[in-house]
Scaffold this motif. Structure first.
Motif, PDB file in Angstrom:
ATOM      1  N   TYR A   1       0.460  -1.151  -0.174  1.00 62.82           N
ATOM      2  CA  TYR A   1      -0.169   0.237  -0.043  1.00 62.82           C
ATOM      3  C   TYR A   1       0.711   1.300   0.094  1.00 62.82           C
ATOM      4  O   TYR A   1       0.710   2.447  -0.313  1.00 62.82           O
ATOM      5  N   ILE A   2       1.820   0.958   0.435  1.00 57.74           N
ATOM      6  CA  ILE A   2       2.795   2.520   0.380  1.00 57.74           C
ATOM      7  C   ILE A   2       3.603   2.247   0.044  1.00 57.74           C
ATOM      8  O   ILE A   2       3.398   3.623  -1.127  1.00 57.74           O
TER       9      ILE A   2
ATOM     10  N   ILE B   1      -3.881   8.626   0.557  1.00 54.38           N
ATOM     11  CA  ILE B   1      -4.797   8.754   1.264  1.00 54.38           C
ATOM     12  C   ILE B   1      -5.239   7.215   1.928  1.00 54.38           C
ATOM     13  O   ILE B   1      -4.455   6.824   3.116  1.00 54.38           O
ATOM     14  N   GLU B   2      -5.708   6.970   1.566  1.00 51.86           N
ATOM     15  CA  GLU B   2      -7.006   5.652   1.625  1.00 51.86           C
ATOM     16  C   GLU B   2      -5.488   4.631   1.498  1.00 51.86           C
ATOM     17  O   GLU B   2      -5.316   4.111   2.045  1.00 51.86           O
ATOM     18  N   ASP B   3      -4.842   4.274   0.665  1.00 50.45           N
ATOM     19  CA  ASP B   3      -3.928   3.656   0.771  1.00 50.45           C
ATOM     20  C   ASP B   3      -2.822   3.396   1.642  1.00 50.45           C
ATOM     21  O   ASP B   3      -2.564   3.000   2.569  1.00 50.45           O
ATOM     22  N   LEU B   4      -2.677   4.531   2.462  1.00 46.93           N
ATOM     23  CA  LEU B   4      -1.791   5.319   3.461  1.00 46.93           C
ATOM     24  C   LEU B   4      -2.561   4.686   4.579  1.00 46.93           C
ATOM     25  O   LEU B   4      -1.986   3.836   5.416  1.00 46.93           O
ATOM     26  N   LYS B   5      -4.480   4.595   4.704  1.00 48.00           N
ATOM     27  CA  LYS B   5      -4.721   4.616   5.965  1.00 48.00           C
ATOM     28  C   LYS B   5      -4.531   2.569   5.945  1.00 48.00           C
ATOM     29  O   LYS B   5      -4.615   2.158   7.171  1.00 48.00           O
ATOM     30  N   LYS B   6      -4.944   1.950   4.586  1.00 46.39           N
ATOM     31  CA  LYS B   6      -4.633   0.697   4.798  1.00 46.39           C
ATOM     32  C   LYS B   6      -2.999   0.470   5.247  1.00 46.39           C
ATOM     33  O   LYS B   6      -3.521  -1.061   5.642  1.00 46.39           O
TER      34      LYS B   6
ATOM     35  N   TRP C   1      -3.114   0.404   8.717  1.00 45.30           N
ATOM     36  CA  TRP C   1      -4.574  -0.662   9.258  1.00 45.30           C
ATOM     37  C   TRP C   1      -3.805  -2.117   9.321  1.00 45.30           C
ATOM     38  O   TRP C   1      -3.543  -2.434  10.714  1.00 45.30           O
ATOM     39  N   TYR C   2      -2.827  -2.345   8.210  1.00 43.57           N
ATOM     40  CA  TYR C   2      -1.815  -3.546   7.949  1.00 43.57           C
ATOM     41  C   TYR C   2      -0.999  -3.604   9.459  1.00 43.57           C
ATOM     42  O   TYR C   2      -0.505  -4.094  10.197  1.00 43.57           O
ATOM     43  N   LEU C   3       0.084  -2.429   9.583  1.00 45.06           N
ATOM     44  CA  LEU C   3       0.518  -2.137  10.050  1.00 45.06           C
ATOM     45  C   LEU C   3       0.422  -2.716  12.044  1.00 45.06           C
ATOM     46  O   LEU C   3       1.118  -2.996  12.457  1.00 45.06           O
ATOM     47  N   ASP C   4      -1.003  -1.882  11.940  1.00 43.64           N
ATOM     48  CA  ASP C   4      -1.491  -2.662  13.662  1.00 43.64           C
ATOM     49  C   ASP C   4      -1.094  -3.519  14.071  1.00 43.64           C
ATOM     50  O   ASP C   4      -1.549  -3.624  14.638  1.00 43.64           O
TER      51      ASP C   4
END
Length: 75
Positions: free
Chosen positions: A38-39, A49-54, A57-60
């Protein structure tokens, strides 16, 4: 030359390095691979912005998984 959206999507192959994202991510866990994916493509699809939020989410999720494994070993 036409692009192959199944095997080599354009947003996976346009990185300035010339490296395809999967060449890196296939050596990682599922969640970390998705973070990189996603990055990697955040600026290629027009939804940065949407891809960075995704990615976040996966990092969390990966952090939670590792913390749970660490805490389980302390019991």
């Amino acid at each position: 030359m036409s692009h192959d959206n199944v095997n080599h999507p354009k947003h996976y192959t346009t990185h300035p390095s010339g490296v395809e994202c999967i060449q890196v991510t296939e050596h990682m866990s599922f969640c970390l691979g998705n973070v990189i994916k996603y990055i990697w493509r955040a600026d290629e699809k027009g939804a940065s912005i949407e891809d960075l939020k995704k990615a976040r989410w996966y990092l969390d999720r990966e952090i939670e998984k590792r913390e749970a494994a660490t805490n389980k070993g302390k019991e």
